[in-house]
Design an enzyme around this catalytic site. Sequence first.
Site, PDB file in Angstrom:
ATOM      1  NE  ARG A 704      -3.862   0.021   0.394  1.00 38.77           N
ATOM      2  CZ  ARG A 704      -4.854  -0.020  -0.183  1.00 38.77           C
ATOM      3  NH1 ARG A 704      -5.557  -0.940  -0.998  1.00 38.77           N
ATOM      4  NH2 ARG A 704      -5.605   1.169  -0.252  1.00 38.77           N
ATOM      5  CB  VAL A 705       1.294   4.143  -1.977  1.00 39.72           C
ATOM      6  CG1 VAL A 705       2.561   3.161  -2.653  1.00 39.72           C
ATOM      7  CG2 VAL A 705       0.132   4.264  -2.838  1.00 39.72           C
ATOM      8  CG  ASP A 706      -3.739   3.606   0.991  1.00 40.63           C
ATOM      9  OD1 ASP A 706      -3.047   2.695   1.375  1.00 40.63           O
ATOM     10  OD2 ASP A 706      -4.856   3.576   0.595  1.00 40.63           O
ATOM     11  CG  ASP A 707      -1.252   7.098   6.269  1.00 48.35           C
ATOM     12  OD1 ASP A 707      -0.100   6.729   5.806  1.00 48.35           O
ATOM     13  OD2 ASP A 707      -1.347   8.285   6.543  1.00 48.35           O
ATOM     14  CB  VAL A 708      -4.526   1.117   3.945  1.00 44.42           C
ATOM     15  CG1 VAL A 708      -4.763  -0.348   4.292  1.00 44.42           C
ATOM     16  CG2 VAL A 708      -5.599   1.946   3.812  1.00 44.42           C
TER      17      VAL A 708
END
Length: 836
Positions: A704-708
Amino acid sequence: MTTLSCGVLSGPICCPAPSSARGVRGAAGSSGASKRSGGRPGNGEREPSSFLSASSASASASDSSTSSSSSGSDITASCSSSGVFRGRFGARASPSALSGAAGRVGRGWTGATFGISRAICPLRCMAPTPGTGAAFTNGRPAAGSSQVDLTSVLSVDTRYKTETHAAASAGEQVVEETQVLFEANEEFRKNALVSSTEKYEEMYKQSVEDPDTFWSEIASQFHWEKKWDVTDGKVHTENFDVRKGPIKVEWFKGGKTNICYNALDRHVEAGRANDVAMFWEGNEPGYDSSVTFGNLLDLVSQVSNYLRSVGVKKGDAVVIYMPMLVELPVAMLACARIGAIHSVVFAGFSADSLAQRILDCKPKVVLTANGVMRGTKFINLKTIVDDALKQAKQEGYTVETSVVFANEVATKKEETAWVEGRDIWWQDVIPSQSTKSEVEWVDAEDPLFLLYTSGSTGKPKGVLHSTGGYMVYTATTFKHAFDYRPGEVYWCTADCGWITGHSYLTYGPLLNGATVVNFEGVPTYPDAGRCWEIVDKYNVNIFYTAPTAIRALMREGDKPVKKHSRKSLRVLGSVGEPINPAAWKWYYEVVGDSRCPISDTWWQTETGGFMITPMPGGWPLKPGSATFPFFGVQPAIVDENGKELHGECSGYLCVKASWPSTFRTLFGDHPRYETTYFAPFKGFYFSGDGCHRDKDGYYWLTGRVDDVINVSGHRIGSAEVESALVHHPLCAEAAVVGYDHEVKGQGIYAFVTLVEGVEYSDKLRKDLIAKVRSQIGPFAAPDIIHWAPGLPKTRSGKIMRRILRKIAANQIDELGDVSTLADPGVVEQLIELRDK
Ligand code: 6R9
């Protein structure tokens, strides 16, 4: 050349006891949150399946801080410099086999040469880390933030980097090692559905050049009460570009069908009523049952009739909070039969999380069970549901009916708390229903189900899938990615609380008439050989699980595997997170006896079905790569400006056009659907994942590249955990990041600032973890609480997560530039407190 050598009943009480039943089961009848800025309401989204929870638990018990770097030495140790390796499904390094696929898939890319130098790290050519790294202000991402954090791509990928280092330092040629191909033997390929790259290319080409014809032909194999509309030769319409208006996707609109009819009635009408549709294996060895397609149809009909009797109609939501009994997929199919929208909540979520979902989708009915045993642990589901229904009522929504399956193996009816007038025993109302139930013909675009998933804010996203496209796509992907042949037994270890349990335990296989194994327990109970015992017991041909389970079993050594024959296995599958090459190799060599291809399937709750996946026999595999796109899927890797990259590259994984099971919206929040998935890179669906495409056109997902955070293959938003932490009265602020975890893939690492004057203590640490367990669910419990007198913030108050990730990974010498911090001294303090 370096190579890798590398019911008591036996069935639901309400259906005829199947002949093969042996059990004695009575049942089966069957971004930094802070007080100052106001913590978000706590909620969680997902949790590992029961399968995965078990591995998580064992992992954290042993060593929660171990990084996965150890896998690097595994791979080095097993490298040999012997010649080309070929098993029955052998490995080889050869350019030729790939040239076709690579040349075509890597659009605009001409290269198909093989054996060129490339380190395992798929991010070799990633753009440099931007200055401050953190993409979200105050650690609190705005809903639908269009920013993505490149730094997290880099940190997520350390597993691959480590292996590269390990191999290199041992004097191996990293280059060649990564180019090892595992190719199915001649016999396998000859009989495969997609038997060559040429065949794949031909089908893929048609699927993207003329998707309407391609998918219509496949859709015609299903039952449609009324055929779909065709406008100008098109069976689908879409707008994937926010600049051109609202995002909209439709497939087979105007067509009337029913997925339950296609998954059950169709097979029964074709004379398969007595074929086993599902083997159910209980938590306790010896407790099992099997249901035929006929049994399943009867059961589903009874449940659907009951739902109708309490007023559930087409379009109404039904929440299902059940363990992995036969009744869970039955409940889903029963909703589908009458056009109701099911929303399964994994029975491991806390009462708070369940309440939040109930408040969002407002179900008429909740279907549940009083309890379940997972391994040796009893989970009282009924008290969780009671608490959730109470909370929902306090917030203004009352559920009138709660149907409770009496799971006698786990607990007694007399010991179950009860709310008169609302609660009703499943066994009191379902078996008396008629086994005939009229099918509700629904439009292809009518909603089938809602499934909540984590995003980067505290509020879960209700991913909405519609009927027709989902049906056609899950069935087709199942068939091809597992090279399924009629009569085969297929076991998917996922829980129906997650998308995998929807698409590939329930709908995909049943639509194909496959025999499915549904396992209630955990892989290590009563011992680490349980899975292979089950494989032998049911002669499982296709086995689909997650890397976290593979790693947990790998730790137990080869013996528990080798004790069992596993000779029925033909194809293996992996899902949920990138599989590290060491785990891939173990899975391939030990579990599959170097005979079974591994389908490493990349997809998401949102995509509904496989997007990038091998088709066994179609082309050689590379350990750790999901290989090539499925028919009709047009991936694009873009840079941070949304520019599509071609050939060998790394960046953000997007998709250019719709596929039949594209999710249609986020329930009740179409603007969030657009801003989260379609606004970041205009003209594309953005997956939230980083990806590398190698010289041969193979896709390597990098996380993941998001805050997940992807814990045991399931998504948990860091914002949700932060929000739960700040609910503790002594927690002033929290920032949560993921870190490499040997078994879980990623673990949860929480930096916590206490309110002024409060002392650090082990008790407080435990209390904080307990807070997260109760607000979200046990699976989201932080592995590590790191006391933080302050958090590294820029002058504008933005938390520099890049620094937190480095501290969590103990890469203190790679902190990079900290000069833009409001108080660089904070970093020193954090380092000092690292192991305190
Ligand atoms: C099916 C499922 C989706 C996220 C996805 C990605 C990760 C899933 C993967 C994989 C690498 C694979 N993921 N499969 N990463 N290789 N084969 O897991 O859905 O729970 O929504 O998670 O999981 O990061 O974006 P979901």
